[in-house]
Write a protein that holds these residues in place. Structure first.
Motif, PDB file in Angstrom:
ATOM      1  N   GLU A 147      15.777  -1.815  -8.970  1.00 56.63           N
ATOM      2  CA  GLU A 147      14.769  -0.861  -9.415  1.00 56.63           C
ATOM      3  C   GLU A 147      13.499  -1.040  -8.592  1.00 56.63           C
ATOM      4  O   GLU A 147      13.122  -2.146  -8.247  1.00 56.63           O
ATOM      5  N   VAL A 148      12.875   0.068  -8.298  1.00 52.13           N
ATOM      6  CA  VAL A 148      11.622   0.039  -7.555  1.00 52.13           C
ATOM      7  C   VAL A 148      10.530   0.513  -8.495  1.00 52.13           C
ATOM      8  O   VAL A 148      10.603   1.604  -9.057  1.00 52.13           O
ATOM      9  N   HIS A 149       9.546  -0.323  -8.702  1.00 58.88           N
ATOM     10  CA  HIS A 149       8.417   0.031  -9.555  1.00 58.88           C
ATOM     11  C   HIS A 149       7.223   0.311  -8.660  1.00 58.88           C
ATOM     12  O   HIS A 149       6.741  -0.576  -7.958  1.00 58.88           O
ATOM     13  N   ARG A 150       6.782   1.536  -8.679  1.00 62.55           N
ATOM     14  CA  ARG A 150       5.637   1.918  -7.858  1.00 62.55           C
ATOM     15  C   ARG A 150       4.363   1.700  -8.663  1.00 62.55           C
ATOM     16  O   ARG A 150       4.257   2.125  -9.798  1.00 62.55           O
ATOM     17  N   ILE A 151       3.430   1.034  -8.034  1.00 58.51           N
ATOM     18  CA  ILE A 151       2.149   0.796  -8.680  1.00 58.51           C
ATOM     19  C   ILE A 151       1.060   1.359  -7.794  1.00 58.51           C
ATOM     20  O   ILE A 151       1.230   1.499  -6.588  1.00 58.51           O
ATOM     21  N   SER A 152      -0.051   1.687  -8.391  1.00 56.14           N
ATOM     22  CA  SER A 152      -1.155   2.211  -7.598  1.00 56.14           C
ATOM     23  C   SER A 152      -2.167   1.094  -7.367  1.00 56.14           C
ATOM     24  O   SER A 152      -2.336   0.203  -8.200  1.00 56.14           O
TER      25      SER A 152
END
Length: 59
Positions: free
Chosen positions: A36-41
């Motif tokens: 899983e890829v969790h994109r964060i800002s």
């Protein structure tokens, strides 16, 4: 001559796969689940006032 060697190598590989299949070994790997890829800002630069800082509690 190269074709004969390739033919023999393929035949030996077939025999090995058949022999391993008798013991329940499978040459095919089950597909691995993709991670899983969790994109964060990125957090914005620190604010100048304390009230603005209170709104950005999660950074």
């Amino acid at each position: 001559m190269q074709a004969l060697i390739d033919l023999l190598a393929g035949f030996i590989a077939l025999l090995v796969a058949a022999a391993l299949a008798q013991f329940g070994a499978d040459m095919e790997r089950p597909p691995q689940p993709r991670p899983e890829v969790h994109r964060i800002s990125d957090c914005p630069p620190p604010p100048e006032t304390a009230s603005a800082q209170a709104r950005q509690e999660d950074c």
